[in-house]
Design an enzyme around this catalytic site. Structure first.
Site, PDB file in Angstrom:
ATOM      1  N   CYS A 199     -10.657   4.179   6.436  1.00  0.00           N
ATOM      2  CA  CYS A 199     -10.297   4.916   5.225  1.00  0.00           C
ATOM      3  C   CYS A 199     -10.528   4.134   3.943  1.00  0.00           C
ATOM      4  O   CYS A 199     -10.411   4.682   2.850  1.00  0.00           O
ATOM      5  CB  CYS A 199      -8.839   5.356   5.310  1.00  0.00           C
ATOM      6  SG  CYS A 199      -8.504   6.323   6.806  1.00  0.00           S
ATOM      7  N   HIS A 222      -2.446   4.859  -1.812  1.00  0.00           N
ATOM      8  CA  HIS A 222      -3.039   5.350  -0.567  1.00  0.00           C
ATOM      9  C   HIS A 222      -2.221   6.533  -0.059  1.00  0.00           C
ATOM     10  O   HIS A 222      -2.779   7.545   0.337  1.00  0.00           O
ATOM     11  CB  HIS A 222      -3.098   4.222   0.459  1.00  0.00           C
ATOM     12  CG  HIS A 222      -3.827   4.573   1.713  1.00  0.00           C
ATOM     13  ND1 HIS A 222      -5.136   4.998   1.711  1.00  0.00           N
ATOM     14  CD2 HIS A 222      -3.433   4.562   3.010  1.00  0.00           C
ATOM     15  CE1 HIS A 222      -5.525   5.221   2.960  1.00  0.00           C
ATOM     16  NE2 HIS A 222      -4.505   4.978   3.760  1.00  0.00           N
ATOM     17  N   GLU A 259       3.612   0.585   1.464  1.00  0.00           N
ATOM     18  CA  GLU A 259       2.860   0.464   0.217  1.00  0.00           C
ATOM     19  C   GLU A 259       3.797   0.323  -0.979  1.00  0.00           C
ATOM     20  O   GLU A 259       3.544  -0.469  -1.896  1.00  0.00           O
ATOM     21  CB  GLU A 259       1.928   1.659   0.033  1.00  0.00           C
ATOM     22  CG  GLU A 259       1.026   1.545  -1.180  1.00  0.00           C
ATOM     23  CD  GLU A 259      -0.012   2.665  -1.278  1.00  0.00           C
ATOM     24  OE1 GLU A 259      -0.899   2.567  -2.153  1.00  0.00           O
ATOM     25  OE2 GLU A 259       0.076   3.635  -0.493  1.00  0.00           O
ATOM     26  N   LYS A 270      -3.560  12.699  -2.336  1.00  0.00           N
ATOM     27  CA  LYS A 270      -3.731  13.228  -0.971  1.00  0.00           C
ATOM     28  C   LYS A 270      -2.769  14.381  -0.704  1.00  0.00           C
ATOM     29  O   LYS A 270      -2.975  15.158   0.233  1.00  0.00           O
ATOM     30  CB  LYS A 270      -3.517  12.128   0.062  1.00  0.00           C
ATOM     31  CG  LYS A 270      -4.634  11.102   0.140  1.00  0.00           C
ATOM     32  CD  LYS A 270      -4.384  10.111   1.276  1.00  0.00           C
ATOM     33  CE  LYS A 270      -5.484   9.082   1.377  1.00  0.00           C
ATOM     34  NZ  LYS A 270      -5.430   8.067   0.298  1.00  0.00           N
ATOM     35  N   HIS A 299      -6.374  13.944   3.419  1.00  0.00           N
ATOM     36  CA  HIS A 299      -6.929  12.599   3.561  1.00  0.00           C
ATOM     37  C   HIS A 299      -8.408  12.701   3.942  1.00  0.00           C
ATOM     38  O   HIS A 299      -8.741  13.114   5.047  1.00  0.00           O
ATOM     39  CB  HIS A 299      -6.145  11.834   4.626  1.00  0.00           C
ATOM     40  CG  HIS A 299      -6.460  10.379   4.676  1.00  0.00           C
ATOM     41  ND1 HIS A 299      -7.425   9.772   3.893  1.00  0.00           N
ATOM     42  CD2 HIS A 299      -5.919   9.381   5.438  1.00  0.00           C
ATOM     43  CE1 HIS A 299      -7.464   8.493   4.173  1.00  0.00           C
ATOM     44  NE2 HIS A 299      -6.573   8.223   5.094  1.00  0.00           N
ATOM     45  N   PHE A 359      -7.632   1.937   9.022  1.00  0.00           N
ATOM     46  CA  PHE A 359      -7.326   1.482  10.374  1.00  0.00           C
ATOM     47  C   PHE A 359      -8.056   0.155  10.625  1.00  0.00           C
ATOM     48  O   PHE A 359      -9.212  -0.016  10.243  1.00  0.00           O
ATOM     49  CB  PHE A 359      -7.809   2.499  11.404  1.00  0.00           C
ATOM     50  CG  PHE A 359      -6.943   3.729  11.529  1.00  0.00           C
ATOM     51  CD1 PHE A 359      -5.746   3.851  10.859  1.00  0.00           C
ATOM     52  CD2 PHE A 359      -7.342   4.779  12.344  1.00  0.00           C
ATOM     53  CE1 PHE A 359      -4.955   4.989  10.985  1.00  0.00           C
ATOM     54  CE2 PHE A 359      -6.570   5.920  12.477  1.00  0.00           C
ATOM     55  CZ  PHE A 359      -5.371   6.021  11.805  1.00  0.00           C
TER      56      PHE A 359
END
Length: 417
Positions: free
Chosen positions: A165, A305, A316, A337, A342, A403
């Protein structure tokens, strides 16, 4: 060596909430959700039956039918957004040195639809290998920048970045560095993703990564809400034309903002989960500030994010509090998002455009779908819940985490001549 300044001169977007940059920005400010029941395949047996699909897109508006059949949807999206960005930047390639114009593109997965179709066809046959000769060229991630370069005759640096991502943010960072070290004058950068198919949704469902709020798709993406239950899959892409300031000035280009710094790090923790204390996120943001030579209080807005997952969101926020200290309470924080879903490898480019336009327009897009405060998140932070907020945005930070523990941060600032 003195590094060149790098500016943004063109934008292109194809998202679940708008097929052009103006449409995308208008929907962001209005707080529009792009989530709806899946139409691209029969999802009736899947745990998650909704997604943020691109709507009303026809690849044949951008290329001949015969050519469109030779490329995967993630390349369709890449060509569409780069066409818009090139036009927006008024790039006349016949008057420019195309040996010094590159394409660096990000995608987390690439041609998943092509892979799924070909393998399904083979598995349903008698074992005779009848594969489409375009199978491999349609599937591989690097084919997107290849097609963009061939379409426009661009012979500068050309490759793909892949870091799940964080892919398109890493593409922007590579582009920044190639330009500011003098290796290229212009790089068209960004990312695209097309994973709304049986393999994409099924695979993420198997990981328990997706929201399963099938009764209310539009409110399913709930970053920082107490009842968030996973991310909503999105698709589309975004392109950003990055250019050395001197080159942009010489051709009289419009300048949206300046890309002043970038930071990267690894969590070194887990294959999918972010570090629970946000160590990698904090390091990436701190590295970006140092690279930009900015103090912490220079940042006005962070496009986080913020995927709407139980573990990722608080880690985060912990990183932001640790890094920014008291200034964290003067920031606007939002997760777009909540509206786009996403977009995986394309998320960084899409959210960079949201950050660039926040800087340009002095408006912070909201985090929609907030219903219940999470007692584990500091209520004094400004998450820009449910409604856009006007404020001066001199500098905006955009975070993307992938990831594998890949963290990437970029900072955009108002252009000052």
């Amino acid at each position: 060596m003195e590094l060149k300044r790098v500016v943004v001169t063109g934008l292109g977007a194809l998202t679940p909430i708008g097929n052009t940059v103006p449409e995308f920005w208008d929907s962001l400010i209005k707080g529009v959700s792009g989530a709806a029941p899946i139409t691209k395949f029969d999802a009736s047996k899947f745990k998650t039956r909704f997604a943020c699909e691109v709507k009303g897109f026809n690849a044949e508006d951008f290329m001949e039918r015969k050519e469109a059949r030779k490329v995967d949807p993630f390349v369709h999206y890449a060509l569409a957004v780069t066409d818009e960005a090139i036009a927006d930047a008024s790039l006349a390639f016949d008057k420019l040195d195309t040996n010094r114009i590159g394409v660096i593109w990000g995608s987390g997965i690439g041609g998943l639809k092509t892979f799924l179709d070909e393998v399904t066809s083979f598995a349903g046959g008698d074992g005779t290998p009848r594969f489409n000769p375009f199978f491999i060229p349609k599937m591989i991630l690097d084919i997107a920048p290849g097609h963009i370069s061939m379409r426009h005759g661009l012979r500068g640096p050309n490759f793909s970045t892949v870091s799940a991502c964080a892919s398109s943010t890493h593409a922007l960072i590579d582009s920044l560095n190639y330009i500011r070290t003098g290796y290229a004058d212009i790089i068209i950068s960004g990312g695209s993703e097309a994973i709304i198919n049986e393999a994409g949704i099924g695979g993420f469902n198997a990981m328990h990564a997706l929201s399963t709020r099938n009764d209310d798709p539009q409110t399913a993406s709930r970053p920082f809400d107490k009842d968030r239950d996973g991310f909503v899959a999105g698709e589309g892409g975004a392109a950003i034309v990055l250019e050395s300031l001197e080159h942009a000035q010489a051709r009289g280009a419009k300048i949206y903002a300046e890309l002043v710094g970038a930071g990267m790090s690894a969590d070194a923790y887990h294959i999918t989960a972010s570090h629970p204390e946000g160590l990698g996120a904090r390091l990436a943001m701190g590295n970006a500030l140092a690279d930009a030579k900015l103090t912490k209080d220079a940042i006005d807005y962070i496009n986080v994010h913020g995927t709407s997952t139980p573990v990722g969101d608080p880690s985060e926020i912990m990183a932001i509090l640790e890094l920014f200290g008291q200034h964290a309470y003067g920031l606007n924080i939002s997760s777009t998002k909540s509206m786009t879903g996403h977009l995986l490898g394309a998320a960084g480019a899409v959210e960079s455009i949201a950050s660039i336009l926040a800087v340009r327009n002095d408006i912070v897009p909201p985090t929609i779908n907030h219903f219940t405060d999470d007692p584990n998140l500091d209520p004094k932070l400004n998450f820009t819940f449910n409604k856009a907020q006007k404020r001066t945005v001199n500098a905006a930070m955009s975070n993307t985490f992938g990831f594998g523990g890949h963290n990437a941060t970029v900072i955009f600032k108002k252009y000052e001549g």
